[in-house]
Design an enzyme around this catalytic site. Structure first.
Site, short mmCIF file in Angstrom:
data_model
loop_
_atom_site.label_atom_id
_atom_site.label_comp_id
_atom_site.label_asym_id
_atom_site.label_seq_id
_atom_site.Cartn_x
_atom_site.Cartn_y
_atom_site.Cartn_z
N ARG A 68 0.84 -1.21 0.00
CA ARG A 68 0.00 0.00 0.00
C ARG A 68 0.88 1.26 0.00
NH1 ARG A 68 -3.40 -2.15 3.71
NH2 ARG A 68 -2.76 -0.94 5.50
N LEU A 90 -7.08 9.08 8.55
CA LEU A 90 -6.92 8.36 9.82
C LEU A 90 -6.00 7.15 9.74
CD1 LEU A 90 -10.64 8.59 11.03
CD2 LEU A 90 -8.70 10.07 11.61
N HIS A 109 -5.23 18.57 12.85
CA HIS A 109 -5.68 17.80 14.02
C HIS A 109 -6.65 18.64 14.83
CE1 HIS A 109 -5.54 14.75 17.14
NE2 HIS A 109 -5.42 15.74 18.02
C1 GRF Z 1 -12.01 16.59 11.35
O1 GRF Z 1 -12.25 17.02 12.64
C2 GRF Z 1 -10.58 16.17 11.24
O2 GRF Z 1 -9.69 16.94 12.02
C3 GRF Z 1 -10.68 14.80 11.76
O3 GRF Z 1 -11.79 14.26 11.11
C4 GRF Z 1 -12.77 15.30 11.06
C5 GRF Z 1 -13.51 15.23 9.72
O4 GRF Z 1 -12.87 15.90 8.77
N1 GRF Z 1 -9.52 14.02 11.55
P1 GRF Z 1 -13.40 15.95 7.24
O5 GRF Z 1 -14.81 16.52 7.21
O6 GRF Z 1 -13.38 14.54 6.72
O7 GRF Z 1 -12.44 16.85 6.56
#
Ligand code: GRF
Length: 199
Positions: A68, A90, A109
């Protein structure tokens, strides 16, 4: 014109903020591709709706994490990417990718690093901990990505108040609003050279 790759895992509202800021001319750059480790991530739909190349890079099509990472590096090289933006991504990048793009990978973050960051602190887990500890403020942080989790050099931070009666939903919505402003400011300044890479 700087060439960007944006990595997402979820709804992609931070990606949308970047797309809108590029379309409005606030950011001088082009998003060359959007990659997700989640096949159903709405962020991929947002990218496709804006004519941006998308790639699902996850356990289904690349069960082996090294394969990957190799595919990710190949995609980034093939598109001659200048900066990699982790926008609600993530999954942890492999050291080879971080070294190859040293000082050119940024993450957003949803807390005031060094508080509520690192292993296990993502999404709603962050806001739950902030509320559980009775914090009076929270916020968001952009930082360069190094081989630690949320340990890279901080670029920008924005604070928001924690209000009486806040829930995870109301607090995360307030933080998400400043995330959008912060990720646009960070990428704008990185692409204009007013933020120096951490090299
Ligand atoms: C956000 O708070 C980001 O910091 C976290 O996931 C949330 C969703 O973000 N990691 P997005 O709408 O997918 O940009």
């Amino acid at each position: 014109m700087k060439r960007l790759a944006v990595l997402v895992s979820g709804g992609g509202s931070n990606l949308q903020a970047l797309i809108d800021a590029i379309q409005s001319g606030e950011i001088s750059a082009k998003i060359e591709l959007v990659i997700s480790n989640r096949e159903q991530a709405y962020g991929l739909t947002r990218a496709a709706q804006n004519g941006i190349a998308t790639h699902y890079l996850g356990i289904k099509n690349y069960p082996d994490s090294n394969a990957r990472a190799e595919k990710l590096n190949t995609l980034l090289a093939a598109h001659q990417i200048d900066y990699v933006v982790l926008a609600g991504y993530l999954s942890i990048l492999k050291p080879e990718t971080i070294r190859q793009y040293e000082g050119r990978i940024v993450n957003i973050h949803p807390s005031l690093i060094p508080k509520y960051c690192g292993e296990g602190f993502y999404g709603h887990h962050v806001h739950e901990a902030v509320l559980a500890n009775g914090e009076s403020e929270s916020g968001a942080t952009t930082h360069f990505v190094d081989e630690g989790v949320d340990t890279g050099k901080i670029i920008y931070q924005e604070r928001v108040p924690v209000l009486k009666g806040d829930t995870v939903e109301t607090l995360s919505a307030r933080v998400l609003t400043v995330e959008h402003q912060l990720i646009v400011r960070t990428v704008r300044d990185l692409c204009s050279g007013s933020v120096k890479t951490s090299e």
